[in-house]
Write an enzyme that holds these catalytic residues in place. Structure first.
Site, PDB file in Angstrom:
ATOM      1  N   ASP A 297     -26.212  12.954 -13.545  1.00 49.71           N
ATOM      2  CA  ASP A 297     -25.764  13.611 -12.362  1.00 49.71           C
ATOM      3  C   ASP A 297     -25.227  12.506 -11.221  1.00 49.71           C
ATOM      4  OD1 ASP A 297     -26.296  15.333 -10.350  1.00 49.71           O
ATOM      5  OD2 ASP A 297     -28.399  15.117  -9.906  1.00 49.71           O
ATOM      6  N   PHE A 472     -26.388  17.549  -7.078  1.00 55.15           N
ATOM      7  CA  PHE A 472     -26.574  19.110  -8.036  1.00 55.15           C
ATOM      8  C   PHE A 472     -25.858  18.964  -9.077  1.00 55.15           C
ATOM      9  CE2 PHE A 472     -26.591  19.774  -3.034  1.00 55.15           C
ATOM     10  CZ  PHE A 472     -27.972  19.618  -3.119  1.00 55.15           C
ATOM     11  N   HIS A 473     -25.154  17.825  -9.810  1.00 54.86           N
ATOM     12  CA  HIS A 473     -24.636  17.943 -10.717  1.00 54.86           C
ATOM     13  C   HIS A 473     -24.902  17.807 -12.334  1.00 54.86           C
ATOM     14  CE1 HIS A 473     -21.072  17.490  -7.488  1.00 54.86           C
ATOM     15  NE2 HIS A 473     -21.756  18.723  -7.629  1.00 54.86           N
ATOM     16  N   LEU A 474     -26.256  18.250 -12.510  1.00 50.29           N
ATOM     17  CA  LEU A 474     -26.658  17.879 -13.662  1.00 50.29           C
ATOM     18  C   LEU A 474     -26.112  18.496 -14.985  1.00 50.29           C
ATOM     19  CD1 LEU A 474     -30.624  18.974 -12.596  1.00 50.29           C
ATOM     20  CD2 LEU A 474     -29.524  16.725 -13.023  1.00 50.29           C
TER      21      LEU A 474
END
Ligand SMILES: Cc1cc2nc3c(=O)[nH]c(=O)nc-3n(C[C@H](O)[C@H](O)[C@H](O)COP(=O)(O)OP(=O)(O)OC[C@H]3O[C@@H](n4cnc5c(N)ncnc54)[C@H](O)[C@@H]3O)c2cc1C
Length: 546
Positions: A297, A472-474
């Site tokens: 992330d 918010f970039h899992l």
């Protein structure tokens, strides 16, 4: 028992694209299971509504990540969309595809046909680029999603850009074109002041088709396997206490539950690391050690400065001013309600001597309490966030229980890799230089966070520990990789290794983090996967001259 050719789990960014493409010629029947409700909630569609959907359990799984050393022992909110459109219904709707090098890197790791030349036509396919000049080599004109330039201008934003240019960072009119590097207003997926989620762009237009069934409030709890073949999905109608139902897939089951839920569903179905499943009492169906591993992330500390001599969004978002903004939005679709969380991007390098744009920074003429994007400060503020584009730190998603309604463990291990901390420090120093630029100086009052006393590397890292958050970039938890990689979960056709009739198509298959905010890449992945699933030839590769 219902039965379809394809059963897709999750109507998010990827699931919406697949639902549309797999049903478009009317030849196959398709069922989509979505745990969340329909996407009627008005705050989904109003751009600034993200501040509410970020914390709204009706449309958000509201996950949190585990504490770790470099978050100072904090748990950090990890929102994920739980409605038609999935995270594309609650995200910042900024459109950013990443760099050529990211996808060439995927291909170089042994994933055939995932180089930039191969993925570019699929990016173009998703786009309806709306701009005065469109470079057809890089951009699409006829796709499902309108990509527009932010039309907001204010003195602070203009001064920020001027400052960046003075520091040698050029203006870039299209960071999704030839080169990402530079400073730009963001591009967004928006039409007439309203968000266009993947559900609005792909799923809703297809929902009239008789061969597409979309079941909302349908929480998939496990896969139905016959030997090594996936033949269906079990789900609960209406949540934990709802009726248990089984739906059959004649051709394939496709998991598009996202980077947290797809690995969790595999694990709940007995597909994953044998030791983990054993510890949870889940009968092992297929030992696949990589399921849930390789989580990555972006981790972003934010600098907040108090502003003088100019208005910021903070003042407009309180009291009577807010009422006026609501009216303005209702009448004209303009004003602060038409804005997304960040307005300007800077893509730059952590080391001027190395030709590698590994930093992403964002600017917005607003500031949030404690860095959390759901509450604005009471004073005039501006914020710069910075993060390392391609983090080396990896973590995992692991089921905590055999109960499908118990949230899994999410441990991104933010900043565990020394390389990430070094790049982050360079980003933080650049952020501060940008805040201190000559054009911005007339509006700059003082630094609120971390504050002028934070000067050394140790101070800056302490600030990152204290208030850094996810962007918010899992991704990466069902990694696409060749057989030789012990953490491979899917092959380059996105088929789960060692099983039949089962693919994963979502952010979890990404082998490494692209230098981007992910939604664009997920849409591209789903467009490409749709051709694979339908047995169609891939779109012609776009070979670029150097
Ligand atoms: C708050 C936020 C802001 C973001 N901002 C941006 C941005 O501005 N720009 C950008 O490019 N990216 C952004 N992203 C990232 C981007 O939106 C996501 O990476 C992308 O949408 C992920 O797509 P996906 O298909 O992998 O998963 P999702 O879109 O999350 O879809 C998964 C879907 O599956 C459903 N589901 C999960 N489990 C089950 C189950 N067991 N049964 C049935 N259904 C299930 C979920 O409810 C969801 O609808 C943001 C993300 C968030 C959360």
């Amino acid at each position: 028992m219902e039965s379809f050719d394809y059963v897709i789990v999750g109507a998010g960014s990827a699931g919406s694209v697949l639902a549309n493409r797999l049903s478009e010629d009317g030849k196959a029947s398709v069922c989509v299971l979505e745990a969340g409700p329909s996407d009627w909630h008005p705050f989904i569609h109003i751009p600034a509504g993200f501040m509410y959907t970020l914390v709204n359990p009706r449309v958000n799984w509201l996950y949190t990540s585990e504490p770790s050393e470099w978050t100072g022992g904090r748990r950090i909110a990890a929102p994920r969309g739980k409605t038609l459109g999935g995270s594309s219904s609650i995200n910042g709707h900024i459109y950013n595809r990443g760099q050529r090098l990211d996808f060439d890197g995927w291909a170089q790791r042994g994933n055939r046909s995932w180089g930039y030349a191969d993925v570019l036509p699929y990016f173009r396919r998703t786009e309806q680029r709306i701009a005065p000049e469109v470079d057809d080599t890089f951009r699409g004109r006829d796709g499902n999603l309108p990509i527009t330039d932010l039309d907001w201008r204010d003195p602070l934003c203009e001064a920020f850009i001027e400052g960046a240019v003075e520091m040698g960072i050029p203006r870039n009119t299209d960071y999704n074109g030839t080169l990402q590097a530079g400073v730009s207003y963001v591009q967004r997926i928006i039409r007439n002041g309203r968000r266009v989620s993947a559900a609005r762009g792909y799923l809703h237009p297809a929902m009239k088709r008789p061969n597409l069934a979309v079941h909302t409030h349908a929480h998939a709890t496990s896969l139905v396997l016959e030997g090594k073949k996936a033949v269906g999905v079990r789900y609960r109608k209406g949540g934990r206490n709802g009726q248990q139902v089984e739906v059959r897939a004649r051709r394939e089951v496709i998991l598009s539950g996202g980077a947290v839920n797809s690995p969790q569903l595999l694990q709940l179905s007995g597909i994953g690391p044998a030791s983990l499943l054993q510890s949870l009492g889940i009968p092992l169906q297929h030992d696949l050690p990589g399921v849930g591993e390789n989580l990555r992330d972006h981790y972003a500390p934010r600098f907040v400065a108090r502003v003088k001599g100019a208005e910021t969004i903070n003042e407009k978002a309180h009291g009577l001013r807010l009422a006026g903004e609501v009216l303005k939005y209702a009448l004209t679709r303009k004003g602060i309600l038409s804005l997304n969380p960040t307005l300007i991007y800077v893509f730059w390098k952590s080391d001027e001597r190395v030709d590698n744009y590994d930093l992403q920074l964002t600017f917005t003429p607003a500031s949030y309490k404690e860095g959390v994007q759901s509450t604005l400060d009471d004073f005039p503020g501006m914020t710069i966030a910075s993060w390392q584009q391609r983090p080396d730190s990896t973590g995992y998603v692991r089921s905590k229980s055999a109960d499908p309604f118990v949230h899994p463990i999410i441990q991104p291990n933010y900043l565990a890799a020394e390389s990430d901390r070094q790049v982050l420090l360079a980003g933080m120093k650049l952020a501060r230089r940008l805040l201190g630029s000559r054009p911005l100086s007339k509006y700059y009052d003082r630094e609120e966070f971390p504050g002028a006393q934070a000067q050394s590397d140790a101070d800056l890292l302490a600030a990152a520990k204290q208030r850094g958050t996810t962007t918010f970039h899992l991704m990466g938890t069902c990694r696409m990789a060749p057989d030789s990689d012990p953490t491979a979960v899917v092959d380059d056709q996105l088929r789960v290794r060692g099983l039949e009739g089962l693919r994963v198509v979502d952010a979890s298959i990404m082998p490494t983090m692209p230098s981007a905010n992910l939604n664009a890449s997920v849409l591209m992945i789903a467009e490409k996967a749709a051709d694979m699933i339908r047995g169609r030839p891939a779109l012609d590769a776009v070979l670029l001259n150097e």
